[in-house]
Enzyme design. Structure first.
Site, PDB file in Angstrom:
ATOM      1  CD  GLU A  91      -8.065   8.336   2.729  1.00 17.87           C
ATOM      2  OE1 GLU A  91      -8.708   7.268   2.806  1.00 17.87           O
ATOM      3  OE2 GLU A  91      -7.054   8.477   2.014  1.00 17.87           O
ATOM      4  NE  ARG A 101       6.099   2.042   3.255  1.00 17.52           N
ATOM      5  CZ  ARG A 101       7.015   2.921   2.810  1.00 17.52           C
ATOM      6  NH1 ARG A 101       8.284   2.558   2.689  1.00 17.52           N
ATOM      7  NH2 ARG A 101       6.657   4.147   2.504  1.00 17.52           N
ATOM      8  CB  CYS A 154      -2.246  10.212   6.902  1.00 21.29           C
ATOM      9  SG  CYS A 154      -1.161  11.385   6.065  1.00 21.29           S
TER      10      CYS A 154
END
Length: 227
Positions: A91, A101, A154
């Site tokens: 990342e 979500r 995350c």
């Protein structure tokens, strides 16, 4: 005795690896399964400390801060699962947004909320991300530079890590986040989903830690995205 990078013991400071507990109905989380296998090893001359984080907004950052206080690491690599991704995803950037979500393991589901109320919009990884990707590809492991860590726990941990390292003010301590695919056992329950076996993930983590410790200046290699 715990190394203290703020009292001149940086040469003895360990590497902190974190993984997550299972979430989303899964029985296991391959991030923790891989990270814990490296606990106690020495890589690049430094001892590895592995810790498990809860999949929970807020609580994950509290636990991460406790781990940072206890280990006083020289390098921090947080690892999480991204089911559906086919490659090890290094990342690049964490954003200051929680937008879930699904609910976390404690039932929280923040929508359009900041990770840190007075924090900047984003933080970049301080890992040598291009060198890490090159090392993984050279080792025959699938790897990519990812431009988004999502907006779930995350990213919450990635942003919280970078904010905490910035707050603590020791530029020698570098950190970042890696996403890994489903394990083969998980992929068997998700038709068509790619996977990566645990041995390959462990090998990748070793390579990334060794490369990060040995690389002061990142390599200048293409790693952008078209979309």
């Amino acid at each position: 005795m715990t190394a203290d990078v703020h009292n001149g013991d940086f040469a003895d400071a360990p590497v902190l690896l974190t993984g997550f507990e299972p979430f989303g109905g899964e029985a296991d989380n391959p991030s923790w399964d891989a990270v814990r296998r490296l606990h106690g090893e020495r890589i690049g001359g430094r001892r590895v400390v592995a810790e498990r984080l809860p999949v929970a907004f807020g609580a994950s950052l509290q636990r991460l801060r406790e781990c940072l206080d206890a280990s006083r690491p020289a390098l921090v690599l947080c690892v999480g699962q991204a089911g559906g991704r086919a490659q090890l995803s290094i990342e690049r950037v964490a954003i200051n947004v929680d937008d879930a979500r699904i609910a976390d393991n404690l039932g929280a589901r923040p929508i359009d909320e900041p990770v840190i109320g007075d924090g900047p919009a984003a933080y970049f990884s301080t890992l040598p991300i291009k060198a890490l990707r090159a090392a993984l590809l050279d080792a025959g492991l699938p790897a990519e530079i990812s431009q988004t860590a999502g907006t779930y726990v995350c990213n919450h941990v990635f942003y919280g890590l970078m904010h905490e390292l910035h707050r603590r003010g020791d530029a020698r301590v570098r950190g970042g986040f890696i996403h890994i695919p489903y394990s083969p056992a998980q992929a068997a329950r998700h038709a068509g989903a790619p996977s990566l076996d645990a041995d390959s993930v462990v090998r990748a983590l070793r390579a990334m830690v060794e490369t990060a410790l040995a690389t002061d200046v990142d390599r200048r290699l293409a790693g952008g995205a078209e979309h």
